[in-house]
Design an enzyme around this catalytic site. Structure first.
Site, PDB file in Angstrom:
ATOM      1  N   HIS A  60      61.150 103.418  22.776  1.00  0.00           N
ATOM      2  CA  HIS A  60      62.265 102.456  22.871  1.00  0.00           C
ATOM      3  C   HIS A  60      62.224 101.684  24.187  1.00  0.00           C
ATOM      4  CE1 HIS A  60      63.996 104.808  19.509  1.00  0.00           C
ATOM      5  NE2 HIS A  60      63.601 105.851  20.222  1.00  0.00           N
ATOM      6  N   SER A 104      52.142  78.063  38.916  1.00  0.00           N
ATOM      7  CA  SER A 104      53.141  77.118  38.430  1.00  0.00           C
ATOM      8  C   SER A 104      53.079  75.864  39.282  1.00  0.00           C
ATOM      9  CB  SER A 104      54.527  77.754  38.518  1.00  0.00           C
ATOM     10  OG  SER A 104      55.526  76.752  38.585  1.00  0.00           O
ATOM     11  N   LYS A 111      54.592  81.787  41.899  1.00  0.00           N
ATOM     12  CA  LYS A 111      54.250  82.318  40.578  1.00  0.00           C
ATOM     13  C   LYS A 111      52.769  82.590  40.374  1.00  0.00           C
ATOM     14  CE  LYS A 111      56.437  82.339  37.243  1.00  0.00           C
ATOM     15  NZ  LYS A 111      57.472  81.955  36.323  1.00  0.00           N
ATOM     16  N   GLU A 128      49.285  86.274  27.513  1.00  0.00           N
ATOM     17  CA  GLU A 128      50.319  85.510  26.805  1.00  0.00           C
ATOM     18  C   GLU A 128      49.701  84.661  25.693  1.00  0.00           C
ATOM     19  OE1 GLU A 128      53.722  83.821  29.416  1.00  0.00           O
ATOM     20  OE2 GLU A 128      51.997  84.055  30.734  1.00  0.00           O
TER      21      GLU A 128
END
Ligand code: ARG
Length: 462
Positions: A162, A283, A289, A296
């Protein structure tokens, strides 16, 4: 060579007007099926040799066809082939060019076959080669996982259920879980290959041919394991491509889950791993970043692979026997799945061995979620407490830990022993992370010694 007039089409004989210009472009497949050129030529070479073997073509005709096709292949490979939309597809483009080069013998190549069995053969040959390349990449990724698993067989992190801290595991064990998934994907791929590697050629348009063909002869030349046993089925079904896409969907589903973990682990909140800079991007607006683009994107690309499987299933479901033009739509989803699988495997195989582990962060996380609570319960059971009662005792200890912000191992003996008379000083041995993982010492368990044994077994099998 450029052909713009429909009267050049090999089937123009029964037509009284040229094809509508838009229909010509709409129905053509050459824009995407030209990638089958190599396998189309290989198939034609084998077909010509078989026709010669059975006496339908002469040796001279065969030699001319073989030399002509090799010239066509060379033209295509040095970019000197003028693909024509008027000639619809890769098959008619190559045949027309062959005939330009060698004349009448070129027109005899299509004896005893049809584009229907030709295209089904080409796709199978092409897919077989791609399967073999994909198999190599799966093994490369698996071997990277084994190296990482061995290197990090002692590194402890929280295992989750979970997405809540559950029990400590070692990083190597976690990597071996991905290894197992890939092992099954590999075996699915090999299983699919068996059904891909069967030859449709000889089915001709749909019913077979009246020439005295020798299908086994052609199949042997092309490395097929056998021939399709029903001509109607041979030209029409694309279940082998559907099966490949199902393999691809399952593989990418696994890789997407793996990606999701890498993205979570690389976040500032988890901070379990460092992905090498060369696999990340920055970024344009936020200088701090470092984004995990590779996992991804793999996670994102999973969608198109699922889509291709659905496209092919839907493409097939309404078709009566035998060949229908619908089947021309089989190629783009299949090609896209192949490209996506190859690209995703390649980038993962390159990236995975370079993942760096942040041992302290992982261990701290494992210590912060009462991950050894089950070990305390097992300790109580070993000392005569019934499991359900032990569960309750540990629950109370955890509640105290939450209130006092202490893990079980950080509590004093007095704090712990108030919950049960069987708790003795030796309880702290089972409350450490190392004690917890080492205790799961059976095949499939997370004990470091078991992980090392699993790596050794996997290496021997790979
Ligand atoms: N380009 C076609 C395809 O991809 C080749 C087969 C065409 N056959 C036909 N009878 N029109 O399926």
């Amino acid at each position: 060579m450029s052909r713009d007039s429909s009267s050049d089409k090999p089937w123009a004989g029964r037509f009284t007007e040229p094809t509508d210009a838009f229909v010509e472009a709409f129905t053509a497949s050459v824009g995407f099926d030209k990638r089958l050129y190599k396998h189309d030529i290989d198939g034609s070479l084998a077909h010509a040799r078989m026709l010669t073997h059975v006496g339908v073509l002469t040796e001279n005709e065969c030699e001319a066809i073989v030399a002509g096709l090799e010239e066509v292949r060379a033209d295509i490979e040095r970019g000197a082939f003028d693909w024509s939309v008027a000639l619809e597809d890769v098959h008619m483009n190559i045949e027309a060019k062959l005939t330009d080069k060698i004349g009448i013998a070129g027109k005899k190549l299509h004896t005893g076959r049809s584009r229907n069995d030709q295209v089904a053969t080409d796709i199978r040959l092409y897919l077989r080669d791609e399967i073999d390349l994909i198999a190599v990449e799966i093994k490369r990724l698996q071997s990277g996982l084994l190296d990482l698993a061995e290197r990090e067989a002692d590194a402890i992190l929280p295992g989750f259920t979970h997405l809540q801290v559950a029990q400590p595991v070692v990083f190597g064990h976690h990597m071996m879980a991905w290894f197992e998934m890939l092992k099954r994907d590999y075996s699915r791929l090999m299983d699919c290959r068996k059904r891909v590697n069967v030859m449709p050629l000889g089915a001709a348009a749909l019913a077979g041919t009246s020439y005295p063909i020798d299908r086994e002869f052609t199949a042997k030349l092309l490395g097929f394991d056998g021939v399709c046993e029903n001509s109607l089925d041979a030209v029409s079904d694309r279940d082998f491509a559907i099966e490949f896409c199902a393999f691809a969907a399952t593989l990418l589903m696994h890789m997407s889950r793996f990606s999701e973990e890498l993205v979570i682990w690389a976040s500032a909140q988890f901070d379990f791993i460092e992905l090498p800079d060369r696999f990340c991007t920055g970024s344009s607006i936020m200088p701090q970043k470092k984004n995990p683009d590779v996992p991804e994107l793999v996670r994102g690309k999973t969608g198109r692979v699922f889509g291709s499987l659905m496209s092919l299933l839907t493409l097939m479901k309404g078709q009566p026997l035998a060949y229908n033009k619908d089947n021309q739509e089989d190629k783009e989803p299949l090609f896209d799945s192949i490209d996506t699988v190859r690209g995703s495997l390649r980038v993962f195989a390159d990236m995975v061995p370079a993942i760096e582990i942040k041992h302290e962060n992982m261990e701290r996380a494992a210590l912060s979620g009462f991950s050894t609570a089950t070990d305390l319960a097992d300790y109580l059971v070993r000392n005569g407490v019934a499991f359900r009662d032990a569960h309750e005792v540990v629950g109370k200890a955890v509640r105290l830990g939450v209130e006092t912000s202490k893990d079980l191992a950080e509590m004093s003996f007095e704090e712990l022993s108030q919950f049960s008379p069987v708790i003795k000083e030796d309880v702290f041995e089972v409350l450490t992370l190392q004690g917890s993982v080492a205790a799961r010492d059976h095949i499939g368990g997370t004990a470091p010694s078991q992980v090392r044994a699993a790596v050794a077994r996997a290496r021997a099998a790979l």
